[in-house]
Structure formats: C-alpha cells, structure tokens
Write an enzyme that holds these catalytic residues in place. Structure first.
Site, mmCIF file in Angstrom:
data_model
loop_
_atom_site.group_PDB
_atom_site.id
_atom_site.type_symbol
_atom_site.label_atom_id
_atom_site.label_comp_id
_atom_site.label_asym_id
_atom_site.label_seq_id
_atom_site.Cartn_x
_atom_site.Cartn_y
_atom_site.Cartn_z
ATOM 1 N N HIS A 1 -5.609 1.437 -6.422
ATOM 2 C CA HIS A 1 -5.055 2.549 -5.635
ATOM 3 C C HIS A 1 -6.163 3.254 -4.839
ATOM 4 O O HIS A 1 -6.351 4.471 -4.933
ATOM 5 C CB HIS A 1 -4.336 3.550 -6.544
ATOM 6 C CG HIS A 1 -3.309 4.366 -5.810
ATOM 7 N ND1 HIS A 1 -2.150 4.802 -6.398
ATOM 8 C CD2 HIS A 1 -3.256 4.813 -4.534
ATOM 9 C CE1 HIS A 1 -1.435 5.494 -5.531
ATOM 10 N NE2 HIS A 1 -2.094 5.511 -4.383
ATOM 11 N N VAL B 1 0.836 -1.192 0.000
ATOM 12 C CA VAL B 1 0.000 0.000 0.000
ATOM 13 C C VAL B 1 0.878 1.251 0.000
ATOM 14 O O VAL B 1 0.410 2.341 0.308
ATOM 15 C CB VAL B 1 -0.956 0.025 1.217
ATOM 16 C CG1 VAL B 1 -2.039 -1.031 1.084
ATOM 17 C CG2 VAL B 1 -0.187 -0.148 2.532
ATOM 18 N N ASP C 1 -2.196 -2.612 -4.043
ATOM 19 C CA ASP C 1 -3.095 -1.481 -4.236
ATOM 20 C C ASP C 1 -2.423 -0.386 -5.060
ATOM 21 O O ASP C 1 -3.070 0.578 -5.449
ATOM 22 C CB ASP C 1 -3.543 -0.922 -2.881
ATOM 23 C CG ASP C 1 -4.593 0.165 -3.021
ATOM 24 O OD1 ASP C 1 -5.633 -0.102 -3.650
ATOM 25 O OD2 ASP C 1 -4.367 1.286 -2.527
ATOM 26 N N SER D 1 -6.819 2.316 -1.286
ATOM 27 C CA SER D 1 -6.762 1.944 0.124
ATOM 28 C C SER D 1 -6.976 3.128 1.072
ATOM 29 O O SER D 1 -7.467 2.948 2.181
ATOM 30 C CB SER D 1 -5.427 1.265 0.451
ATOM 31 O OG SER D 1 -4.331 2.121 0.188
ATOM 32 N N GLU E 1 0.004 3.146 -13.547
ATOM 33 C CA GLU E 1 -1.405 3.290 -13.159
ATOM 34 C C GLU E 1 -2.122 4.214 -14.136
ATOM 35 O O GLU E 1 -1.560 5.242 -14.520
ATOM 36 C CB GLU E 1 -1.515 3.843 -11.732
ATOM 37 C CG GLU E 1 -0.948 2.898 -10.685
ATOM 38 C CD GLU E 1 -1.115 3.424 -9.262
ATOM 39 O OE1 GLU E 1 -1.741 4.502 -9.072
ATOM 40 O OE2 GLU E 1 -0.626 2.767 -8.337
ATOM 41 N N ARG F 1 4.148 2.506 -2.518
ATOM 42 C CA ARG F 1 4.279 2.998 -3.881
ATOM 43 C C ARG F 1 4.556 1.813 -4.797
ATOM 44 O O ARG F 1 5.243 0.859 -4.401
ATOM 45 C CB ARG F 1 5.411 4.022 -4.000
ATOM 46 C CG ARG F 1 5.325 5.161 -3.020
ATOM 47 C CD ARG F 1 4.071 5.984 -3.182
ATOM 48 N NE ARG F 1 4.107 6.853 -4.345
ATOM 49 C CZ ARG F 1 3.073 7.598 -4.738
ATOM 50 N NH1 ARG F 1 1.937 7.543 -4.065
ATOM 51 N NH2 ARG F 1 3.168 8.367 -5.791
#
Length: 317
Positions: free
Chosen positions: A274, A224, A250, A276, A255, A226
C-alpha cells in the site's frame, strides 16, 4: 466577547501531523482509537490522521454532539463511513489531489516493469543466470482504467504519454468516460486492466471470477484502488490457471498482508505494501493540505473535497 477557540481532535498515527500554523487558532487534542469515542462530543473538527483505522466508524454511533467537520488524510473514506455519519449534517472531506500523480507514476512503473519482465530479470541476477528473453512493447497496447476520479484520470494521462490507448470507466457514462455496462467489453480487449475506483456498495468485489474470465490470457490486472474491490481467491485461481498473465496488487482486503497469505507466492503476482501514493514528503503535504482547509473552515468559507456521504466519494467526476 472573544469567540471560543474550536477544538480540533486528531486521531493520531506515527508520525503525528505538523499543525504548528494552527497554534492559538485551535485547541488541539490528540487521541488514539481507544479514546476517540469519549472525546468526540467535545470536538468541533476531527482530523483522521490514522487513515487505516476503523475507529471513527466504531465510535461515531451513539447519543450526543459530534464534530461538524471530519477530514481524512486519505483518498478513500470507506474506513470511516457508517450509517449514522452518513445521515448526519457533518461535512466530510478527503485528501483529494495529494495522491493523483504519485499513484499514476506507480502504475506506469508497474506496466513498464511487467512488460519488460523486470521481476524475472532481478530473480535471474540473484541466481547469476544469463538468460536472454524478448520483452513486450508498451506503446500500442490498450488499458482499461476503472475509476474516473482524479487518480484514474491521472493514470490515463500518464499511460497516454507512454503510447498506451486508454479507456476510462466511471459510475455513469458521459463524454470521454464509459459506463459500467461497457466494462466487460473493454476488459476483454485490454492488455492492462487498472482498478482505481472507490469502495462502495456497487464496487465491492467487482473484480471476480467472471471479470478475470473475460480478460485476455496475455493481460495484466493492477489494483491501486481499494483491496475489497477484488475477490482475491478468484484472482489467485485466475493466475494459477493462467487465465491472465500477471497481476500487481498495492492494496488488500486485510492489511498488513498476513505472512501466511497465499498471495505472497502466486506466480505472476507483484505484491507491494500500500505504497503507490506515498512519495518522499507525502505526510507533510497531507498536513499542509489540512491546515489550508482548516483556515478556510475557520473563516467561514466553503470547503473543497467534500465527500458525498451516500456515494462514498467526492462527486463531480
């Protein structure tokens, strides 16, 4: 003579921030990535609301005046740091404090879901298949949390409430926190390895084939922090070869995660977009935090959450 109203430049994302409290106290200018470079010299403050953009890093180098203060509506600052910004006298702050508890809750949810085999339960329900299994107990397991900032510490507190024995790893060893030299040993004993570190030169790619190789075959890896903390190809191999039992990501190197990424179909891997730290009302909380910081800045008071631009995170933890 009335002093001029500071110019606040906002690198926008949708929806934009609510800055009504600053009406008359700042000249607010909105821009997208394409217009950022041209507007930077006239800005006193830059709010990086689009925290997924690399536009600041690309626009900052060059001659001329630059904002005295940059605030990013995110915990990480790697998306905006460049040598010129790091060497400048511009103050950089982040959204420290907004995401700690939500991310810790999310990690706890992943630990419980994996221990209780909930992903497989949902798959079997869709197949209308009744298949009894035995689940794992969470209490009494061990976790190694990598990243000793507020998010890492919140994860430790939350997992302890579930009865998990935790070890916290930071940049330097100190009371209650292990240093990097202990990481392999702690990972080799952990049931849960949780990455919550900032992305720096020292942490880039730190979870590689070697690190997955020292983990127990029954262990789970959760990121969680990078995306680029992880060698994703090494993680895919570790899961396919069953070096580790499961993983949950996550955050990712790219991305949004491309539709053709092999990560979507790796056995034992939970993929989330992404999210969380993003709970209902999180954008309003980020906006309120910035307005409060702006009021401190305008009054000449010291700012919290000041990033050490050489290290890439807020020091003091």
């Amino acid at each position: 003579m009335t002093p001029p109203v500071p110019t606040l430049l906002v690198l926008d994302a949708d929806p934009p921030p609510r800055l009504g409290r600053l009406t008359g106290r700042a000249r607010i200018v909105h821009t997208d990535a394409a217009g950022l470079a041209a507007l930077l010299p006239a800005a006193d403050v830059l709010l990086v609301w689009d925290f997924a953009s690399h536009a600041v890093r690309e626009a900052w180098p060059g001659e001329g005046r630059r904002p005295r203060w940059v605030h990013t509506a995110s915990a990480g600052v790697d998306h905006l740091m460049c040598p010129e910004l790091a060497a400048s006298d511009t103050v950089v702050t982040n959204a420290r404090g907004v995401f700690d508890a939500p991310i810790a809750e999310y990690v706890a949810a992943l630990v419980l879901a994996i221990a209780k085999d909930l992903p497989r339960t949902l798959d079997l329900q869709r197949e209308r298949t009744w298949r009894h299994r035995e689940a794992r107990r969470v209490a009494g397991t061990r976790a190694c949390v990598v990243g000793s900032g507020p998010i890492g510490r919140a994860i430790v507190r939350t997992l302890k409430a579930l009865g998990v024995t935790t070890a916290l790893v930071g940049r330097v060893p100190r009371t209650g926190i292990h240093g990097p030299d202990d990481l392999d040993r702690l990972m080799s004993r952990a049931d849960w390895v949780i990455a919550a570190a900032p992305l720096t030169e020292q942490t880039y790619g730190m979870f590689d084939a070697h690190r997955f190789g020292v983990m127990q075959p029954s262990a789970c890896f959760i990121n969680v922090g990078r995306g680029r903390l992880v060698d994703e190809e090494a993680l895919v191999r570790a899961l396919n070869r069953r070096w580790i039992a499961a993983a949950a990501l996550d955050v990712f190197a790219t991305e949004p995660l491309p539709a053709d990424s092999p990560l979507w179909e790796v056995p034992g891997l939970v993929v989330s977009p992404h999210m969380s730290g993003d709970t209902v009302g999180w954008r309003d909380e980020l906006g309120t935090q910035f307005v409060e910081l702006y009021e401190r800045w305008a009054a000449g008071r010291s700012l919290p959450n000041v990033v050490d631009k050489k290290r890439g995170y807020v020091p003091g933890h």
